[in-house]
Design an enzyme around this catalytic site. Structure first.
Site, PDB file in Angstrom:
ATOM      1  N   ARG A  20       6.614  -0.469  11.676  1.00 23.35           N
ATOM      2  CA  ARG A  20       6.159   0.566  10.489  1.00 23.35           C
ATOM      3  C   ARG A  20       5.132   0.005   9.710  1.00 23.35           C
ATOM      4  O   ARG A  20       4.132   0.439   9.694  1.00 23.35           O
ATOM      5  CB  ARG A  20       7.701   0.736   9.809  1.00 23.35           C
ATOM      6  CG  ARG A  20       7.601   1.980   9.010  1.00 23.35           C
ATOM      7  CD  ARG A  20       6.783   1.672   7.487  1.00 23.35           C
ATOM      8  NE  ARG A  20       7.288   0.598   6.655  1.00 23.35           N
ATOM      9  CZ  ARG A  20       6.464   0.033   5.802  1.00 23.35           C
ATOM     10  NH1 ARG A  20       5.420   0.633   5.413  1.00 23.35           N
ATOM     11  NH2 ARG A  20       6.972  -0.809   4.927  1.00 23.35           N
ATOM     12  N   ASP A  21       5.264  -1.092   8.872  1.00 25.37           N
ATOM     13  CA  ASP A  21       4.476  -1.699   7.840  1.00 25.37           C
ATOM     14  C   ASP A  21       3.227  -1.934   8.711  1.00 25.37           C
ATOM     15  O   ASP A  21       1.973  -1.707   8.187  1.00 25.37           O
ATOM     16  CB  ASP A  21       5.030  -2.849   6.905  1.00 25.37           C
ATOM     17  CG  ASP A  21       4.299  -2.892   5.867  1.00 25.37           C
ATOM     18  OD1 ASP A  21       3.151  -2.426   5.527  1.00 25.37           O
ATOM     19  OD2 ASP A  21       4.683  -3.679   4.768  1.00 25.37           O
ATOM     20  N   HIS A 212       9.498  -9.196   0.480  1.00 24.02           N
ATOM     21  CA  HIS A 212       8.642  -8.824   1.440  1.00 24.02           C
ATOM     22  C   HIS A 212       7.157  -9.179   0.963  1.00 24.02           C
ATOM     23  O   HIS A 212       6.518  -8.787   0.155  1.00 24.02           O
ATOM     24  CB  HIS A 212       8.805  -7.308   1.148  1.00 24.02           C
ATOM     25  CG  HIS A 212       7.714  -6.368   1.890  1.00 24.02           C
ATOM     26  ND1 HIS A 212       8.217  -5.766   2.988  1.00 24.02           N
ATOM     27  CD2 HIS A 212       6.444  -6.192   1.828  1.00 24.02           C
ATOM     28  CE1 HIS A 212       7.087  -4.851   3.285  1.00 24.02           C
ATOM     29  NE2 HIS A 212       6.184  -5.051   2.860  1.00 24.02           N
ATOM     30  N   HIS A 214       2.980  -9.778   1.909  1.00 21.81           N
ATOM     31  CA  HIS A 214       1.721  -9.706   2.491  1.00 21.81           C
ATOM     32  C   HIS A 214       1.247 -10.951   2.612  1.00 21.81           C
ATOM     33  O   HIS A 214       1.295 -11.788   1.473  1.00 21.81           O
ATOM     34  CB  HIS A 214       1.037  -8.469   2.065  1.00 21.81           C
ATOM     35  CG  HIS A 214       1.631  -7.118   2.661  1.00 21.81           C
ATOM     36  ND1 HIS A 214       1.327  -6.408   3.411  1.00 21.81           N
ATOM     37  CD2 HIS A 214       2.698  -6.504   2.033  1.00 21.81           C
ATOM     38  CE1 HIS A 214       1.963  -5.506   3.717  1.00 21.81           C
ATOM     39  NE2 HIS A 214       2.972  -5.482   2.828  1.00 21.81           N
ATOM     40  N   CYS A 245      -1.686  -2.026   4.019  1.00 20.81           N
ATOM     41  CA  CYS A 245      -1.160  -0.992   3.237  1.00 20.81           C
ATOM     42  C   CYS A 245      -2.562   0.277   3.228  1.00 20.81           C
ATOM     43  O   CYS A 245      -3.349  -0.216   2.594  1.00 20.81           O
ATOM     44  CB  CYS A 245      -0.675  -1.440   1.839  1.00 20.81           C
ATOM     45  SG  CYS A 245      -0.060   0.160   0.832  1.00 20.81           S
ATOM     46  N   ASN A 254       1.700  -8.036   6.850  1.00 12.08           N
ATOM     47  CA  ASN A 254       2.873  -8.891   6.449  1.00 12.08           C
ATOM     48  C   ASN A 254       2.907 -10.458   7.101  1.00 12.08           C
ATOM     49  O   ASN A 254       2.131 -10.477   8.154  1.00 12.08           O
ATOM     50  CB  ASN A 254       4.119  -8.182   6.916  1.00 12.08           C
ATOM     51  CG  ASN A 254       4.410  -6.856   6.329  1.00 12.08           C
ATOM     52  OD1 ASN A 254       3.995  -5.909   6.874  1.00 12.08           O
ATOM     53  ND2 ASN A 254       4.982  -6.862   5.091  1.00 12.08           N
TER      54      ASN A 254
HETATM   55  P1  HMG Z   1       3.140  15.249  -2.172  1.00 13.26           P
HETATM   56  O1  HMG Z   1       1.950  15.840  -1.754  1.00 13.26           O
HETATM   57  O2  HMG Z   1       3.359  14.930  -3.641  1.00 13.26           O
HETATM   58  O3  HMG Z   1       4.596  16.010  -1.653  1.00 13.26           O
HETATM   59  O4  HMG Z   1       3.259  13.855  -1.469  1.00 13.26           O
HETATM   60  P2  HMG Z   1       4.909  17.538  -1.717  1.00 13.26           P
HETATM   61  O5  HMG Z   1       6.205  17.455  -1.916  1.00 13.26           O
HETATM   62  O6  HMG Z   1       4.147  18.464  -2.679  1.00 13.26           O
HETATM   63  O7  HMG Z   1       4.428  17.954  -0.205  1.00 13.26           O
HETATM   64  C1  HMG Z   1       2.964  18.333   0.123  1.00 13.26           C
HETATM   65  C2  HMG Z   1       3.181  18.366   1.644  1.00 13.26           C
HETATM   66  O8  HMG Z   1       3.609  17.295   2.405  1.00 13.26           O
HETATM   67  C3  HMG Z   1       3.853  19.563   2.093  1.00 13.26           C
HETATM   68  O9  HMG Z   1       3.418  20.090   3.362  1.00 13.26           O
HETATM   69  C4  HMG Z   1       5.178  19.046   2.503  1.00 13.26           C
HETATM   70  O10 HMG Z   1       5.881  19.744   3.536  1.00 13.26           O
HETATM   71  C5  HMG Z   1       4.736  17.538   3.149  1.00 13.26           C
HETATM   72  P3  HMG Z   1       2.360  21.219   3.134  1.00 13.26           P
HETATM   73  O11 HMG Z   1       3.281  22.464   2.948  1.00 13.26           O
HETATM   74  O12 HMG Z   1       1.059  20.905   2.491  1.00 13.26           O
HETATM   75  O13 HMG Z   1       2.140  21.527   4.851  1.00 13.26           O
HETATM   76  N1  HMG Z   1       5.854  16.501   2.851  1.00 13.26           N
HETATM   77  C6  HMG Z   1       6.380  15.725   4.095  1.00 13.26           C
HETATM   78  N2  HMG Z   1       6.234  16.057   5.291  1.00 13.26           N
HETATM   79  C7  HMG Z   1       6.756  15.073   6.132  1.00 13.26           C
HETATM   80  N3  HMG Z   1       7.669  14.210   5.506  1.00 13.26           N
HETATM   81  C8  HMG Z   1       7.941  14.320   4.318  1.00 13.26           C
HETATM   82  C9  HMG Z   1       7.344  15.092   3.449  1.00 13.26           C
HETATM   83  N4  HMG Z   1       7.184  15.106   2.152  1.00 13.26           N
HETATM   84  C10 HMG Z   1       6.279  16.380   1.832  1.00 13.26           C
HETATM   85  N5  HMG Z   1       8.973  13.188   3.776  1.00 13.26           N
HETATM   86  C11 HMG Z   1       4.672  12.240  -0.614  1.00 13.26           C
HETATM   87  C12 HMG Z   1       4.485  13.019  -1.859  1.00 13.26           C
HETATM   88  C13 HMG Z   1       5.709  10.970  -1.113  1.00 13.26           C
HETATM   89  C14 HMG Z   1       5.310  13.123   0.497  1.00 13.26           C
HETATM   90  C15 HMG Z   1       3.512  11.629   0.053  1.00 13.26           C
HETATM   91  O14 HMG Z   1       2.776  10.956  -1.140  1.00 13.26           O
HETATM   92  C16 HMG Z   1       3.349  10.463   0.876  1.00 13.26           C
HETATM   93  O15 HMG Z   1       3.882  10.844   2.071  1.00 13.26           O
HETATM   94  N6  HMG Z   1       3.307   9.270   0.712  1.00 13.26           N
HETATM   95  C17 HMG Z   1       3.615   8.280   1.745  1.00 13.26           C
HETATM   96  C18 HMG Z   1       2.926   6.940   1.226  1.00 13.26           C
HETATM   97  C19 HMG Z   1       3.198   6.099   2.417  1.00 13.26           C
HETATM   98  O16 HMG Z   1       3.940   6.155   3.315  1.00 13.26           O
HETATM   99  N7  HMG Z   1       2.800   4.812   2.064  1.00 13.26           N
HETATM  100  C20 HMG Z   1       3.216   3.750   3.063  1.00 13.26           C
HETATM  101  C21 HMG Z   1       4.616   3.181   2.938  1.00 13.26           C
HETATM  102  S1  HMG Z   1       5.026   2.253   1.459  1.00 13.26           S
HETATM  103  C22 HMG Z   1       4.320   0.566   1.846  1.00 13.26           C
HETATM  104  O17 HMG Z   1       4.011   0.471   2.801  1.00 13.26           O
HETATM  105  C23 HMG Z   1       4.731  -0.510   1.027  1.00 13.26           C
HETATM  106  C24 HMG Z   1       6.043  -1.290   1.436  1.00 13.26           C
HETATM  107  O18 HMG Z   1       5.665  -1.863   2.635  1.00 13.26           O
HETATM  108  C25 HMG Z   1       6.199  -2.363   0.499  1.00 13.26           C
HETATM  109  C26 HMG Z   1       4.948  -3.165  -0.129  1.00 13.26           C
HETATM  110  O19 HMG Z   1       4.379  -3.800   0.792  1.00 13.26           O
HETATM  111  O20 HMG Z   1       4.425  -2.661  -1.169  1.00 13.26           O
HETATM  112  C27 HMG Z   1       7.428  -0.525   1.798  1.00 13.26           C
HETATM  113 MG    MG Z   2       4.589  -3.763   2.698  1.00 18.67          MG
END
Ligand code: HMG
Ligand code: MG
Length: 315
Positions: A20-21, A212, A214, A245, A254
């Site tokens: 995933r990450d 966690h 990086h 990220c 990571n």
């Molecule tokens: P948004 O645009 O504010 O959401 O995004 P919304 O509710 O207004 O929806 C907009 C559109 O997204 C809609 O589609 C929804 O259906 C769709 P449209 O009508 O425009 O076609 N949607 C989704 N589709 C699939 N699955 C869903 C979903 N939710 C909404 N769950 C949202 C808000 C949170 C969805 C967006 O910002 C997002 O997906 N962000 C993800 C970011 C991400 O994945 N980042 C990487 C992971 S975190 C990370 O790596 C850090 C970590 O490793 C720790 C570290 O190292 O720090 C964990």
């Molecule tokens: Mg991470």
């Protein structure tokens, strides 16, 4: 947790986050069958917890759009928990349907990063996570939470220790089983990490806190050792050091699973994981996606294997 050598935990649980990450940040599309093969190799190596998919907006992270197919096709080993990221109820429903054993809500200790990563404030994120946490409990799924930017933020810079423990406390109130303290951009150094871990363990039980890290600034192994000294017994790592990220420019992967395993086993700490098999998995994924293997231990052990084959005249 029993105390091992020098007061360190005798056993550590390593959560493999490469599928995933790691893969979420690969520029070219990685086919689902490669992701499935990677997860299978990692579960056969003995990981009890593998972050396998992410149910987020495919517009935000296109690489993770095939999470349902990956979860459907992986070989399920009874001893392994397969986790998935779920930022909201839409993600939760998809993860539940896909058979995730653990769902991960993810917030940040920095307002700026929260906006960039999940498009809402920290407070709004907690409100979004509330129904997810209730649904996870009602469905009998494990609930994990991740706190990004715990050691620093790519936009805001310094992040006060208090901001981390405040978010940890909010996640504790949601009934999380585990909370990850994430150094998203790898800027932390050992004493800072200990201060953050100590504050986090005042807001949530020690046994449920994970590190966690990086490895952007090459501090991750030192920070894991510092965390072990603070009593932390769960760490995340990524096979072959995959990752980064998408919303933290310049953040590298990571810390590599192979490197962490080598250090832990050298310290006499049990993990239940077969390092040789992880090295094989790292070689597999590096070749499959055409990326240099970022694990120092992986590269060293693969070179040694090659050398010993040469010595006995096998090549
Ligand atoms: P948004 O645009 O504010 O959401 O995004 P919304 O509710 O207004 O929806 C907009 C559109 O997204 C809609 O589609 C929804 O259906 C769709 P449209 O009508 O425009 O076609 N949607 C989704 N589709 C699939 N699955 C869903 C979903 N939710 C909404 N769950 C949202 C808000 C949170 C969805 C967006 O910002 C997002 O997906 N962000 C993800 C970011 C991400 O994945 N980042 C990487 C992971 S975190 C990370 O790596 C850090 C970590 O490793 C720790 C570290 O190292 O720090 C964990
Ligand atoms: Mg991470």
């Amino acid at each position: 947790m029993a105390s091992g050598l020098h007061g360190l935990p005798a056993r550590v649980r390593l959560v493999e986050v490469g599928p995933r990450d790691g893969l979420q940040n690969e520029p070219q599309y990685v086919p689902a069958n490669v992701k499935v093969e990677l997860v299978n190799r990692l579960s056969r190596a003995g990981f009890a917890n593998i972050e396998s998919a992410s149910f987020v907006s495919p517009r935000w992270v296109p690489q993770m759009a095939d999470g349902a197919a990956v979860m459907r096709d992986i070989e399920r080993r009874p001893a392994t928990v397969y986790s998935a990221l779920t930022p909201n109820m839409q993600g939760f429903e998809a993860a539940l349907q896909a058979g995730a054993g653990e769902v991960v809500i993810f917030g940040a200790a920095s307002e700026a990063f929260s906006q960039r990563n999940i498009n809402c404030s920290i407070e709004e994120s907690i409100q979004r996570f509330l129904p997810v946490s209730k649904a996870a409990k009602a469905s009998g799924l494990r609930l994990r939470a991740s706190v990004s930017c715990a050691m620093g933020c790519p936009i805001q810079g310094d992040v006060p220790v208090r901001a981390v423990s405040d978010v940890v406390a909010r996640f504790a109130d949601l009934g999380c089983d585990e909370i990850d303290i994430a150094d998203t951009i790898g800027v932390g150094t050992p004493r800072h990490v200990q201060a953050v871990m100590e504050a986090a363990t005042k807001a949530f039980r020690l046994e449920g806190i994970a590190g966690h890290f990086h490895d952007t600034y090459g501090q991750a192994l030192a920070n894991i050792l510092a965390s072990l000294e603070a009593g932390i017994g769960i760490f995340h790592s990524s096979v072959a050091g995959l990752g980064g990220c998408p919303y933290a420019k310049g953040a590298t992967g990571n810390v590599a699973s192979e490197d962490v395993l080598y250090m832990l086993h050298g310290l006499g700490i049990e993990t239940g994981i077969d390092l040789d098999r992880v090295v094989d998995a790292g070689a597999y994924i590096s070749e499959a996606i055409g990326r240099e293997n970022a694990s120092r231990v992986g590269r060293a052990l693969l070179t040694r294997r090659g050398d010993s084959l040469d010595t006995v005249g096998c090549r």
